[in-house]
Design an enzyme around this catalytic site. Structure first.
Site, mmCIF file in Angstrom:
data_model
loop_
_atom_site.group_PDB
_atom_site.id
_atom_site.type_symbol
_atom_site.label_atom_id
_atom_site.label_comp_id
_atom_site.label_asym_id
_atom_site.label_seq_id
_atom_site.Cartn_x
_atom_site.Cartn_y
_atom_site.Cartn_z
ATOM 1 N N GLY A 48 -15.597 -53.889 -28.379
ATOM 2 C CA GLY A 48 -14.259 -53.784 -27.800
ATOM 3 C C GLY A 48 -14.433 -53.860 -26.288
ATOM 4 O O GLY A 48 -15.256 -53.125 -25.720
ATOM 5 N N ALA A 49 -13.640 -54.740 -25.650
ATOM 6 C CA ALA A 49 -13.901 -55.054 -24.234
ATOM 7 C C ALA A 49 -13.995 -53.819 -23.325
ATOM 8 O O ALA A 49 -14.994 -53.655 -22.605
ATOM 9 C CB ALA A 49 -12.849 -56.040 -23.740
ATOM 10 N N ASP A 238 -9.990 -59.842 -24.758
ATOM 11 C CA ASP A 238 -11.303 -59.721 -24.118
ATOM 12 C C ASP A 238 -11.310 -60.281 -22.707
ATOM 13 O O ASP A 238 -12.067 -59.834 -21.846
ATOM 14 C CB ASP A 238 -12.386 -60.402 -24.952
ATOM 15 N N LYS A 249 -10.535 -61.706 -30.396
ATOM 16 C CA LYS A 249 -11.316 -61.890 -31.620
ATOM 17 C C LYS A 249 -10.919 -63.150 -32.380
ATOM 18 O O LYS A 249 -9.734 -63.446 -32.525
ATOM 19 C CB LYS A 249 -11.136 -60.643 -32.490
HETATM 20 O O1 MRU Z 1 -16.490 -58.384 -31.093
HETATM 21 P P1 MRU Z 1 -15.672 -57.174 -30.739
HETATM 22 O O2 MRU Z 1 -15.500 -56.227 -31.864
HETATM 23 O O3 MRU Z 1 -16.169 -56.531 -29.470
HETATM 24 O O4 MRU Z 1 -14.225 -57.779 -30.411
HETATM 25 C C1 MRU Z 1 -13.220 -56.909 -29.987
HETATM 26 C C2 MRU Z 1 -11.902 -57.546 -29.799
HETATM 27 O O5 MRU Z 1 -11.732 -58.734 -29.973
HETATM 28 C C3 MRU Z 1 -10.801 -56.663 -29.291
HETATM 29 O O6 MRU Z 1 -9.560 -57.114 -29.768
HETATM 30 C C4 MRU Z 1 -10.765 -56.690 -27.757
HETATM 31 O O7 MRU Z 1 -12.027 -56.458 -27.229
HETATM 32 C C5 MRU Z 1 -9.802 -55.711 -27.213
HETATM 33 S S1 MRU Z 1 -10.308 -54.044 -27.437
HETATM 34 C C6 MRU Z 1 -9.161 -53.056 -26.699
#
Ligand code: MRU
Length: 346
Positions: A48-49, A238, A249
Site C-alpha cells: 500500500g503506497a 499509487d 492496483k
Molecule cells: O501491491 P500493493 O498491495 O502495494 O498495491 C496497493 C494498491 O494498489 C493500493 O490501492 C494503493 O497503494 C493505495 S493504498 C492507500
C-alpha cells in the site's frame, strides 16, 4: 480495529504486521536492520503506497540506529546507502520516493549537528510521516463521506485501508467515516488477483470493524454493476500524474471503464503524498512487473503449468477522463485534468 497498525516504531525496532500471512495469522515482524525492511517491502509484508513510504522512512532510521556515533563519514554513507536500496524496492508508489526524499533532506539539513541529534531528527521525521498520513486519511474520510448518499453500496479494489496507510485508510477511510456519520454503507470488494489483497486484507479489516462486506471475484464486477448493486466505486492510488491519470492496483482501469458504461461515479482517494506533479501523464508512470509465479500460483499451489509464459504488471493506469473525483486531504477535485490539478496543487 484502529489498534492494528501496518507499521510502527517500537523500542528501537520497526514493527511490521506481516500482510502475507493475513488473514490466517497475525504475525508481527520485529525488525532491527534496514535490509529486513527492504525485504518486507519487496515481499509485500508491508504494502500500500503510504505504508510503504512509512516503512521505508523507519528503515532509514534503522540504518544508523545502532551506529557508531563517532565516524561521521560512515554514518552518512549508511543513511545514503539505505535510501538508495529502499528506493529500489518498488517503482510505482510515489509515497516511497517522497518519504525517502524527505529523509534525505533531514540528513542534509542537519549535517553539522552531533550524530545523536541527526538520529533523533530522522526518527522524528519518520514518525511525522506516519502521523501525518493518519491525519490525512481522516481528512480524506471526512471529504469523501460528505460525497456519499445516506445509503451507498461501494465497490472497492485491492486494499486501500488502514493496512495500507498510517491508519484509517483512504478508500476505506471514506467508508469508516461515512459509517461514523450514520450512513448505511455496504462494501463489495473484488478479490484482486493475483495476490488477493481484496480477499485477504480488505474483507479482513472490514469484518474486524463489523462493516458489511461482500467478496466477489474480479470477473464479477461487471455483473454487480449491471444488476444495479453498486452506487459508487472508490479506490486508492499509487501515483497520480499532473493530468489526473491514476496508477493503482492492476484491474482498477477495467473497473473505471465498467463504471463509465454503467454511469456509476468512479472516485479515487489519495493523500497529496501520492501526487506526482513532475509526471505529465500516466504514460510516464513506471509500472512494476512482478514474478510470474504470482500468477501461476495461488498461495503455494500451481494453478497453471509451471513454465507457462505470464504477464504480471502489478498496476495499471486509469486515464483521468474516466475519473469522477479525486479526494485528498485538501479537498475534492471533480473531473480532474491538468489545468484543474495544477491550479489545485499550488
Ligand atoms: O501491491 P500493493 O498491495 O502495494 O498495491 C496497493 C494498491 O494498489 C493500493 O490501492 C494503493 O497503494 C493505495 S493504498 C492507500
Amino acid at each position: 480495529m484502529e489498534e492494528l497498525h501496518a507499521v510502527q516504531w517500537h523500542d528501537g525496532k520497526v514493527r511490521i504486521l506481516d500482510q502475507t500471512k493475513l488473514p490466517e495469522e497475525l504475525v508481527l515482524l520485529e525488525i532491527s536492520d534496514y535490509y529486513a525492511v527492504v525485504d518486507a517491502i519487496k515481499s509485500l509484508a508491508v504494502r500500500g503506497a503510504p505504508a510503504i513510504g512509512i516503512a521505508a522512512a523507519f528503515g532509514v532510521v534503522l540504518s544508523v540506529w545502532n551506529a557508531d556515533e563517532v565516524d561521521r563519514a560512515a554514518f552518512i554513507e549508511s543513511v545514503n546507502k539505505a535510501i538508495e536500496e529502499l528506493k529500489s524496492t518498488r517503482p510505482t508508489a510515489k509515497n516511497l520516493f517522497g518519504a525517502l526524499e524527505r529523509m534525505r533532506k533531514v540528513l542534509s539539513q542537519n549535517l553539522s549537528r552531533p550524530l545523536r541529534e541527526i538520529k533523533s531528527a530522522l526518527l522524528r521525521t519518520a514518525q511525522s510521516i506516519l502521523n501525518e498520513d493518519l491525519e490525512n486519511c481522516k481528512k480524506i474520510g471526512e471529504m469523501g463521506a460528505a460525497l456519499l448518499p445516506v445509503r451507498a453500496n461501494i465497490l472497492t479494489h485491492c486494499n486501500a485501508g488502514l493496512l495500507a496507510t498510517g491508519g484509517h485508510g483512504t478508500a476505506l477511510g471514506i467508508v469508516r467515516t461515512a459509517i461514523e456519520k450514520g450512513k448505511k454503507i455496504k462494501v463489495y470488494v473484488d478479490e484482486t488477483r493475483p495476490l488477493l489483497q481484496g480477499a485477504r486484507l480488505t474483507t479482513f479489516e472490514l469484518l474486524e470493524d463489523g462493516i458489511d462486506v461482500t467478496l466477489i471475484t474480479d470477473s464479477m464486477a461487471a455483473f454487480v454493476m449491471q444488476k444495479g448493486l453498486i452506487n459508487v466505486v472508490i479506490v486508492g492510488a499509487d501515483r497520480i500524474a499532473r493530468n489526473g491519470d491514476v496508477a493503482n492496483k492492476i484491474g482498477t482501469y477495467g473497473l473505471a471503464v465498467l463504471a463509465k458504461e454503467h454511469k456509476i461515479p468512479f472516485v479515487v482517494a489519495a493523500p497529496l503524498s501520492t501526487f506526482d506533479p513532475d509526471i505529465a501523464s500516466g504514460d510516464h508512470i513506471i509500472i512494476e512487473e512482478r514474478h510470474p509465479d504470482e500468477v501461476r500460483k495461488i498461495g503455494d499451489r500451481f494453478i497453471a503449468p509451471e513454465d507457462v509464459e505470464v504477464l504480471n504488471p502489478a498496476f495499471d493506469v486509469t486515464p483521468h477522463h474516466l475519473i469522477s473525483a479525486i479526494v485528498s486531504e485538501r479537498g475534492v477535485i471533480k473531473f480532474p485534468n491538468e489545468n484543474a490539478l495544477t491550479e489545485w496543487l499550488k
